[in-house]
Scaffold this motif. Structure first.
Motif, PDB file in Angstrom:
ATOM      1  N   GLU A  69       0.819  -1.201  -0.093  1.00  0.00           N
ATOM      2  CA  GLU A  69      -0.066   0.082   0.034  1.00  0.00           C
ATOM      3  C   GLU A  69       0.960   1.162   0.021  1.00  0.00           C
ATOM      4  O   GLU A  69       0.424   2.262  -0.668  1.00  0.00           O
ATOM      5  CB  GLU A  69      -1.129  -0.093   1.176  1.00  0.00           C
ATOM      6  N   ASP A  70       1.803   1.236   0.727  1.00  0.00           N
ATOM      7  CA  ASP A  70       2.692   2.340   0.966  1.00  0.00           C
ATOM      8  C   ASP A  70       3.353   2.799  -0.551  1.00  0.00           C
ATOM      9  O   ASP A  70       3.499   3.909  -0.876  1.00  0.00           O
ATOM     10  CB  ASP A  70       3.797   2.456   2.013  1.00  0.00           C
ATOM     11  N   THR A  71       3.810   1.695  -1.052  1.00  0.00           N
ATOM     12  CA  THR A  71       4.569   1.741  -2.523  1.00  0.00           C
ATOM     13  C   THR A  71       3.500   2.255  -3.303  1.00  0.00           C
ATOM     14  O   THR A  71       3.914   3.066  -4.203  1.00  0.00           O
ATOM     15  CB  THR A  71       5.132   0.277  -2.933  1.00  0.00           C
ATOM     16  N   LEU A  72       2.288   1.568  -3.353  1.00  0.00           N
ATOM     17  CA  LEU A  72       1.428   2.230  -4.606  1.00  0.00           C
ATOM     18  C   LEU A  72       1.072   3.729  -4.174  1.00  0.00           C
ATOM     19  O   LEU A  72       0.943   4.447  -5.312  1.00  0.00           O
ATOM     20  CB  LEU A  72       0.354   1.317  -4.269  1.00  0.00           C
ATOM     21  N   ARG A  73       0.905   4.265  -2.986  1.00  0.00           N
ATOM     22  CA  ARG A  73       0.781   5.716  -2.765  1.00  0.00           C
ATOM     23  C   ARG A  73       1.830   6.702  -3.586  1.00  0.00           C
ATOM     24  O   ARG A  73       1.469   7.696  -4.036  1.00  0.00           O
ATOM     25  CB  ARG A  73       0.843   5.983  -1.278  1.00  0.00           C
ATOM     26  N   ARG A  74       3.012   6.175  -3.467  1.00  0.00           N
ATOM     27  CA  ARG A  74       4.123   6.795  -4.129  1.00  0.00           C
ATOM     28  C   ARG A  74       4.341   6.910  -5.550  1.00  0.00           C
ATOM     29  O   ARG A  74       4.809   7.727  -6.140  1.00  0.00           O
ATOM     30  CB  ARG A  74       5.437   6.469  -3.292  1.00  0.00           C
ATOM     31  N   LEU A  75       4.009   5.533  -6.027  1.00  0.00           N
ATOM     32  CA  LEU A  75       4.199   5.288  -7.348  1.00  0.00           C
ATOM     33  C   LEU A  75       3.375   6.332  -8.295  1.00  0.00           C
ATOM     34  O   LEU A  75       3.850   6.909  -9.171  1.00  0.00           O
ATOM     35  CB  LEU A  75       3.712   3.957  -7.845  1.00  0.00           C
ATOM     36  N   PHE A  76       2.121   6.515  -8.145  1.00  0.00           N
ATOM     37  CA  PHE A  76       1.278   7.333  -8.935  1.00  0.00           C
ATOM     38  C   PHE A  76       0.699   8.066  -8.089  1.00  0.00           C
ATOM     39  O   PHE A  76      -0.657   8.279  -7.924  1.00  0.00           O
ATOM     40  CB  PHE A  76       0.105   6.429  -9.696  1.00  0.00           C
ATOM     41  N   PRO A  77       1.322   9.277  -7.479  1.00  0.00           N
ATOM     42  CA  PRO A  77       0.716  10.526  -6.626  1.00  0.00           C
ATOM     43  C   PRO A  77      -0.187  11.240  -7.341  1.00  0.00           C
ATOM     44  O   PRO A  77      -1.201  11.811  -6.638  1.00  0.00           O
ATOM     45  CB  PRO A  77       1.753  11.119  -6.150  1.00  0.00           C
ATOM     46  N   ASN A  78      -0.487  11.522  -8.673  1.00  0.00           N
ATOM     47  CA  ASN A  78      -1.570  12.383  -9.125  1.00  0.00           C
ATOM     48  C   ASN A  78      -2.456  11.678 -10.185  1.00  0.00           C
ATOM     49  O   ASN A  78      -3.136  12.133 -10.807  1.00  0.00           O
ATOM     50  CB  ASN A  78      -0.591  13.344 -10.029  1.00  0.00           C
ATOM     51  N   LEU A  79      -2.109  10.413 -10.170  1.00  0.00           N
ATOM     52  CA  LEU A  79      -3.139   9.437 -11.045  1.00  0.00           C
ATOM     53  C   LEU A  79      -4.518   9.529 -10.736  1.00  0.00           C
ATOM     54  O   LEU A  79      -5.157   9.353  -9.512  1.00  0.00           O
ATOM     55  CB  LEU A  79      -2.813   8.195 -10.991  1.00  0.00           C
ATOM     56  N   ARG A  80      -5.543  10.319 -11.639  1.00  0.00           N
ATOM     57  CA  ARG A  80      -6.704  10.318 -11.570  1.00  0.00           C
ATOM     58  C   ARG A  80      -7.788   9.343 -12.192  1.00  0.00           C
ATOM     59  O   ARG A  80      -8.915   9.204 -11.848  1.00  0.00           O
ATOM     60  CB  ARG A  80      -7.251  11.670 -11.900  1.00  0.00           C
ATOM     61  N   SER A  81      -7.176   8.901 -13.300  1.00  0.00           N
ATOM     62  CA  SER A  81      -7.938   7.988 -14.048  1.00  0.00           C
ATOM     63  C   SER A  81      -7.307   6.676 -14.578  1.00  0.00           C
ATOM     64  O   SER A  81      -5.970   7.029 -14.968  1.00  0.00           O
ATOM     65  CB  SER A  81      -8.575   8.597 -15.295  1.00  0.00           C
ATOM     66  N   ILE A  82      -7.714   5.668 -14.553  1.00  0.00           N
ATOM     67  CA  ILE A  82      -7.127   4.333 -15.115  1.00  0.00           C
ATOM     68  C   ILE A  82      -8.026   3.450 -16.026  1.00  0.00           C
ATOM     69  O   ILE A  82      -9.293   3.380 -15.333  1.00  0.00           O
ATOM     70  CB  ILE A  82      -6.331   3.758 -13.728  1.00  0.00           C
ATOM     71  N   ASN A  83      -7.683   2.907 -16.757  1.00  0.00           N
ATOM     72  CA  ASN A  83      -8.328   2.180 -17.756  1.00  0.00           C
ATOM     73  C   ASN A  83      -7.480   0.741 -17.680  1.00  0.00           C
ATOM     74  O   ASN A  83      -6.482   0.634 -18.327  1.00  0.00           O
ATOM     75  CB  ASN A  83      -8.419   2.538 -19.241  1.00  0.00           C
ATOM     76  N   LEU A  84      -8.271  -0.512 -17.247  1.00  0.00           N
ATOM     77  CA  LEU A  84      -7.675  -1.598 -17.008  1.00  0.00           C
ATOM     78  C   LEU A  84      -8.474  -2.761 -17.803  1.00  0.00           C
ATOM     79  O   LEU A  84      -8.706  -3.842 -17.335  1.00  0.00           O
ATOM     80  CB  LEU A  84      -7.275  -1.950 -15.551  1.00  0.00           C
ATOM     81  N   HIS A  85      -9.389  -2.098 -18.857  1.00  0.00           N
ATOM     82  CA  HIS A  85     -10.418  -3.162 -19.480  1.00  0.00           C
ATOM     83  C   HIS A  85      -9.578  -4.254 -20.112  1.00  0.00           C
ATOM     84  O   HIS A  85      -8.477  -4.127 -20.548  1.00  0.00           O
ATOM     85  CB  HIS A  85     -10.891  -2.561 -20.834  1.00  0.00           C
ATOM     86  N   ASN A  86     -10.128  -5.474 -19.986  1.00  0.00           N
ATOM     87  CA  ASN A  86      -9.769  -6.709 -20.381  1.00  0.00           C
ATOM     88  C   ASN A  86      -8.231  -7.199 -20.185  1.00  0.00           C
ATOM     89  O   ASN A  86      -7.499  -7.672 -20.715  1.00  0.00           O
ATOM     90  CB  ASN A  86      -9.712  -6.841 -21.936  1.00  0.00           C
TER      91      ASN A  86
END
Length: 483
Positions: A256-273
Motif C-alpha cells: 500500500e505504501d509503495t502504491l501511494r508513492r508510485l502514482f501520486p497524481n493519477l486520477r483515471s485508470i483504464n484496465l479493460h480486458n
C-alpha cells in the motif's frame, strides 16, 4: 485532433480534401475531380503537400478552419507552385511519404501549421522526420502512427526537433522503448503520449523523468507483469490518466505504501480486458491518493457475476471513485451498493470475509437479508364453479378473456357459451356477485384470487325465471337473472 489507433482518412493521391473541411462547402464548389494516380516510391512531404493543397485541388474559401493562402518567396527556379491553400491542421495520412523534401520550402509554407497527421506513410528514418518537424515552429500535435520505425535509432540531437510538440502519437510503429526515453528527455512540454499496439512486454526505467506528461495511452501491448508497469510511475510523476486496456496485466503486487508513492497524481485508470482475478487487486486501487475514475470491464474476476452484482460490488470496493466504467457513481448508488455488499457476504464464513466487509459493518451495522417479494402478476387462480346443484374446483388462467373462460367451462357445466350467464363472487366483497358480461375483458382485471367463486346461471327462455341455489356468502338470497 483526437488520435485513434487507425484513423480513417482519404488518400492523398486522389487530390481530395478531408471530409470535415469539404463538408463546410455550402455551394458545392470544391474541385474533387482529380484522377487517382499510381503511388510512387519515395515521395517527399513537400511533393504531397503541394499536390494536395494546390489551388486546383484545394480552392481557397474564407470561412472558419480554412487556414491561410501561403505565397512564399522561394529561390528562382523552385519547382513549387507559387501558392498553397493550407489549413492549420494538415492530414497527409496514407500518402506514401518517405522523405522530407526541401527544408526551406517546408519552413516557408508551414510556419502556421499546428497539427500534422503523417500516419500510414513510409517514414522509417528519424532524420527525415526531424527535418519536417524542425521546420514547423508552431507544431503542437504530431501523429506518426503505422510508420515502420521498429529498427530505427533516434539520436538525442534529432529528438531536439520535437521540443515544442505537446501531443505525440506513435501507435503501431513498434518504436523501441529506448527511443521513447530519448524523445521524452528532449520534449519539455510533452503532455500526451500514445504508444498503443507496439508489442511491448517490458519497459526500461528512466533516470530522467518527464514531469509534464498527463496522459499515457499504452493499450494493446503485453505488459503482464506489474514490475514493468510500476516503472511508469517514477518516469511520469505528473501522470493523471493511464490507459492500458488489453495488456493482460495479471495482478497488482506492490504494498500500500509503495502504491501511494508510485502514482501520486493519477486520477483515471483504464484496465479493460486485463487479467485481474482477485478482489485484493481491486482494493489496491484505493491506494492511489487521487484516483476518481476507474474502467474495469472484461476481467476474469467479474465473469461469474451478474451485471448488477458486478457494479454493486465494484462500487462498494472503491469508496473514493466517483466514476466507474464511464458512469457517475451517485451518493444514493454508493449507499445501496455498500448495503448490498454487506448482505451479499452475510453467509460467508468469518475467515473468508473481505476487509471491506468489516469497514462497512462498522458504518451500517449487520444487515438482515431483504425479504423476497414477488411482484409479478398472478397467472392462475383456483376457483369454485357453482352451477345449480353442482360445485367443482377449477384452475383458470387469468390472462384469458371472459369469452375464453366460458369456453373452458363448457365441459364443467355442460352448457354452451351462449347458454350461460357468468357471475364473479369475491368472497371478501360486500357488493355481491358481479356479472361478467363483457366478453373481451381480461380476467386479471377482476383481481380474482384463490378461493373466489364463479356462478354459472343457465339462461331461461324469454319471460321465464330460473332460480339459483342459495350460496352461503350471498346470505341465502335468490339470484334471478334478467330475461
Amino acid at each position: 485532433m483526437e488520435p485513434s489507433l487507425q484513423k480513417p482518412t482519404m488518400s492523398c493521391d486522389s487530390g481530395l480534401v478531408e471530409r470535415n473541411i469539404a463538408g463546410a462547402d455550402p455551394e458545392g464548389m470544391w474541385d474533387s475531380g482529380a484522377v487517382d494516380q499510381p503511388e510512387e516510391e519515395g515521395r517527399t512531404f513537400m511533393q504531397v503537400l503541394s499536390e494536395k493543397y494546390s489551388p486546383e485541388n484545394f480552392p481557397y474559401r474564407r470561412w472558419p478552419g480554412m487556414g491561410v493562402v501561403v505565397v512564399p518567396t522561394l529561390p528562382q527556379g523552385s519547382p513549387m507552385k507559387d501558392r498553397l491553400n493550407l489549413p492549420s491542421v494538415l492530414v497527409l495520412a496514407g500518402c506514401g511519404i518517405s522523405h522530407a523534401g526541401e527544408q526551406r520550402e517546408i519552413a516557408a509554407f508551414c510556419a502556421h501549421v499546428m497539427e500534422l497527421d503523417l500516419s500510414h506513410n513510409k517514414l522509417q528514418d528519424w532524420h527525415e522526420i526531424s527535418k519536417i518537424v524542425s521546420n514547423i515552429p508552431n507544431l503542437d500535435f504530431l501523429n506518426l502512427s503505422s510508420n515502420p520505425l521498429s529498427e530505427v535509432v533516434l539520436e538525442p540531437s534529432g529528438a531536439k526537433a520535437f521540443a515544442r510538440v505537446r501531443r505525440l502519437v506513435l501507435n503501431n510503429t513498434q518504436v523501441s522503448w529506448n527511443t521513447v526515453l530519448v524523445l521524452t528527455r528532449e520534449m519539455p512540454e510533452l503532455e500526451e503520449l500514445f504508444l498503443c499496439l507496439n508489442e511491448y512486454t517490458t519497459v526500461s526505467a528512466s533516470t530522467v523523468p518527464c514531469p509534464t506528461l498527463r496522459l499515457l495511452h499504452i493499450t494493446d501491448n503485453n505488459l503482464q507483469d506489474w514490475a514493468e508497469v510500476r516503472k511508469i510511475g517514477p518516469m511520469f510523476p505528473g501522470l493523471e490518466t493511464l490507459v492500458m486496456a488489453n495488456c493482460n496485466l495479471s495482478s497488482i503486487q506492490d504494498s500500500e505504501d509503495t502504491l501511494r508513492r508510485l502514482f501520486p497524481n493519477l486520477r483515471s485508470i483504464n484496465l479493460h480486458n486485463s487479467g485481474l482475478n482477485r478482489w485484493e487487486d481491486i482494493e489496491k486501487l484505493n491506494q492511489f491518493p487521487k484516483l476518481e475514475d476507474v474502467r474495469l470491464q472484461g476481467i476474469p474476476l467479474l465473469q461469474t457475476y451478474t451485471n448488477t452484482e458486478r457494479r454493486s460490488l465494484m462500487v462498494a470496493h472503491l469508496p473514493s471513485v466517483s466514476s466507474l466504467n464511464g458512469s457517475v457513481v451517485t451518493d444514493g448508488e454508493r449507499e445501496d451498493s455498500e448495503r448490498f455488499f454487506i448482505r451479499y457476504h452475510v453467509d460467508y464464513p468469518e475467515e473468508e470475509l473481505p476487509y471491506r466487509y468489516h469497514c462497512l459493518v462498522t458504518k451500517y451495522g449487520k444487515l438482515e437479508p431483504l425479504a423476497e417479494i414477488d411482484l409479478r402478476p398472478r397467472c392462475h387462480a383456483k376457483v369454485e364453479v357453482h352451477c345449480e346443484d353442482k360445485v367443482e374446483e377449477v384452475s383458470i388462467r387469468l390472462d384469458q378473456t371472459v369469452a375464453e373462460l366460458k369456453k373452458q367451462l363448457r365441459t364443467v357445466v355442460q352448457l354452451s357459451a351462449n347458454q350461460m350467464r357468468l357471475y364473479y363472487i369475491d368472497k371478501e366483497s360486500v357488493f355481491g356477485p358481479e356479472e361478467m358480461k363483457y366478453h373481451t375483458r381480461a380476467l386479471h382485471s377482476y383481481s380474482i384470487q384463490d378461493g373466489d367463486e364463479l356462478l354459472v346461471v343457465p339462461k331461461a327462455g324469454r319471460g321465464t325465471t330460473t332460480t339459483a341455489k342459495p350460496l352461503s356468502n350471498l346470505n341465502s338470497k335468490t339470484l334471478t337473472p334478467p330475461p
